[in-house]
Design a protein around this motif. Structure first.
Motif, mmCIF file in Angstrom:
data_model
loop_
_atom_site.group_PDB
_atom_site.id
_atom_site.type_symbol
_atom_site.label_atom_id
_atom_site.label_comp_id
_atom_site.label_asym_id
_atom_site.label_seq_id
_atom_site.Cartn_x
_atom_site.Cartn_y
_atom_site.Cartn_z
ATOM 1 N N ARG A 1 -19.949 -56.436 -77.612
ATOM 2 C CA ARG A 1 -19.754 -55.627 -76.398
ATOM 3 C C ARG A 1 -20.954 -55.768 -75.461
ATOM 4 O O ARG A 1 -20.802 -55.861 -74.251
ATOM 5 C CB ARG A 1 -19.559 -54.155 -76.773
ATOM 6 N N LEU B 1 -10.811 -44.051 -68.894
ATOM 7 C CA LEU B 1 -10.948 -43.144 -70.041
ATOM 8 C C LEU B 1 -9.584 -42.644 -70.510
ATOM 9 O O LEU B 1 -9.341 -42.475 -71.691
ATOM 10 C CB LEU B 1 -11.812 -41.938 -69.658
ATOM 11 N N ARG C 1 -14.229 -54.456 -75.454
ATOM 12 C CA ARG C 1 -14.057 -54.076 -76.868
ATOM 13 C C ARG C 1 -13.473 -55.272 -77.611
ATOM 14 O O ARG C 1 -12.465 -55.831 -77.192
ATOM 15 C CB ARG C 1 -13.127 -52.863 -76.954
ATOM 16 N N GLU D 1 -20.961 -43.038 -69.761
ATOM 17 C CA GLU D 1 -21.198 -43.031 -71.203
ATOM 18 C C GLU D 1 -19.912 -43.203 -72.001
ATOM 19 O O GLU D 1 -19.912 -43.776 -73.078
ATOM 20 C CB GLU D 1 -21.854 -41.714 -71.609
ATOM 21 N N ARG D 2 -18.842 -42.678 -71.447
ATOM 22 C CA ARG D 2 -17.572 -42.772 -72.184
ATOM 23 C C ARG D 2 -16.787 -44.033 -71.825
ATOM 24 O O ARG D 2 -16.032 -44.541 -72.650
ATOM 25 C CB ARG D 2 -16.738 -41.517 -71.917
ATOM 26 N N SER D 3 -16.952 -44.524 -70.603
ATOM 27 C CA SER D 3 -16.118 -45.666 -70.197
ATOM 28 C C SER D 3 -16.765 -47.022 -70.479
ATOM 29 O O SER D 3 -16.072 -47.985 -70.797
ATOM 30 C CB SER D 3 -15.750 -45.566 -68.729
ATOM 31 N N LEU D 4 -18.099 -47.110 -70.374
ATOM 32 C CA LEU D 4 -18.724 -48.430 -70.592
ATOM 33 C C LEU D 4 -18.515 -48.972 -72.018
ATOM 34 O O LEU D 4 -18.289 -50.169 -72.175
ATOM 35 C CB LEU D 4 -20.209 -48.404 -70.248
ATOM 36 N N PRO D 5 -18.567 -48.127 -73.027
ATOM 37 C CA PRO D 5 -18.308 -48.694 -74.369
ATOM 38 C C PRO D 5 -16.910 -49.281 -74.531
ATOM 39 O O PRO D 5 -16.675 -50.072 -75.453
ATOM 40 C CB PRO D 5 -18.500 -47.498 -75.308
ATOM 41 N N THR D 6 -15.989 -48.920 -73.644
ATOM 42 C CA THR D 6 -14.636 -49.475 -73.765
ATOM 43 C C THR D 6 -14.553 -50.883 -73.169
ATOM 44 O O THR D 6 -13.587 -51.600 -73.398
ATOM 45 C CB THR D 6 -13.598 -48.597 -73.045
ATOM 46 N N LEU D 7 -15.573 -51.227 -72.401
ATOM 47 C CA LEU D 7 -15.573 -52.532 -71.734
ATOM 48 C C LEU D 7 -15.871 -53.633 -72.758
ATOM 49 O O LEU D 7 -16.870 -53.565 -73.469
ATOM 50 C CB LEU D 7 -16.652 -52.521 -70.655
#
Lengths: 176, 201
Positions: free
Chosen positions: B40, B198, A62, A54-60
């Protein structure tokens, strides 16, 4: 029963973690996670992984703000451009459309040529009356036996008074 | 929460009305709200910048030209836009069959490191991103869509089912299966990669 609970827990684990279960189902899964050591371990692992996803996929992927602005500029230009007119004769003159039109014409010609052949029209292409073939004559002169010469007669009676249809004479009369 | 959502819906309806009335700023506002998220989504599904940009543009163009057909009673604008983008991504999978990944990106020729990022951190970030991209590409398109919508976009199962055009139960099982597969494929390198990603972000 334990296996069923185990399976139930496993199936609903993702929704339990994301908080999408109904209150009753949530209570059931939660109780079982507390009771079963394996399920508890699985729950911890699942939760940890889900949180990281949940936290890392949105960074993909960007996007770059500058690039997004450029895209908007070109989009805006396209939006302001007058609507393209519908396809008309002039469009068929473009090189891409020419190929397509040529293909269509060739297909039409081929069908026109082959259609009579396909539907049996070829018979009319030969209007000459062909002589009839001679009839076959039997040369078998062996006398036939009497039984063979006896004509076959099928007699039927008049429809009976009940109107049930004809009854063959050599069949036993129905019991009245 | 509901009040907030209702307020947000009313706000979006007002922006749509403005755009339909011919106000260009209305379109710009909609693009600002949804552009980054939509990009995205497309990138996560296709793993190719050029394709993601093309689909972003095509989707917005289609949506803006057909904005009068959007019915806010049936779905939210976000779901509608995402449905358009996902269907275009599906066409791209079909057309390309084998998804291509940007070589320049893979070779690090176009590494978009933040200015303050140290070279080591950039390498770690790139490795982490690459592993996750590969794991996502190994999933079937439907599972990838479900995972990206759930974890990448934070959508509810109901929204996922609307975007993917499937029953809610199917969306749930796709997320579950995708989660399992992703866990299996990332297991050899461990969840540490996700942690690294992260940490550097």
């Amino acid at each position: 029963m334990i296996r069923f609970k185990h399976r139930y827990c496993k199936v609903h684990m993702a929704r339990y973690i994301s908080g999408d279960l109904s209150i009753a189902a949530r209570r059931r899964v939660g109780r079982y996670i507390d009771e079963c050591e394996d399920c508890h371990r699985e729950y911890m692992r699942h939760r940890e992984f889900a949180l990281k996803l949940e936290r890392s996929l949105p960074t993909l992927g960007r996007p770059n703000r500058q690039r997004l602005d450029q895209l908007w500029t070109s989009l805006e230009r396209e939006l302001q451009a007058p609507a393209r007119q519908s396809m008309w004769l002039s469009d068929f003159a473009s090189p891409q459309s020419m190929q397509f039109s040529y293909g269509l014409v060739m297909l039409g010609i081929s069908i026109a040529l082959l259609l009579p052949m396909l539907i049996g029209f070829h018979s009319s292409l030969l209007p000459v009356d062909l002589p009839r073939l001679p009839q076959s004559i039997s040369l078998d002169t062996t006398p036939q036996t009497q039984a063979e010469n006896r004509p076959l007669i099928f007699a039927t009676a008049e429809p009976n008074w009940r109107g049930r249809g004809p009854i063959l004479q050599n069949t036993p009369a129905p019991d009245l | 929460m509901n009040d907030y959502r209702r307020q947000s819906h009313a706000e979006i309806d007002a922006i749509i009305a403005r755009a339909l009335a011919g106000d260009q700023a209305g379109y710009a506002e909609l693009y600002d709200r949804y552009g980054a998220g939509l990009y995205r989504l497309c990138y996560s599904l296709l793993m190719n910048e050029q394709d993601a940009e093309d689909i972003l543009q095509e989707s917005f163009l289609y949506a803006f030209k057909n904005l009068q057909r959007f019915d806010s009673g049936k779905a939210s604008l976000k779901t509608w836009l995402y449905t358009i983008a996902v269907s275009r991504c599906r066409n791209t999978y079909r057309r390309k069959r084998f998804l291509t990944v940007d070589i320049s990106q893979r070779l690090g020729l176009e590494l978009k490191a933040p200015p303050a990022e140290a070279p080591e951190a950039a390498i770690i970030r790139r490795d982490a991103e690459e592993s996750i991209s590969r794991a996502l590409l190994d999933l079937s398109p439907r599972l990838r869509e479900a995972i990206v919508l759930r974890y990448g976009q934070g959508m509810t199962y109901r929204e996922i089912s609307e975007v993917m055009g499937c029953p809610q139960k199917t969306a749930e099982s796709r997320v579950r299966l995708g989660h399992q597969r992703l866990k299996q494929s990332l297991q050899p390198v461990g969840a540490g990669l996700l942690e690294e990603l992260l940490r550097v972000h």
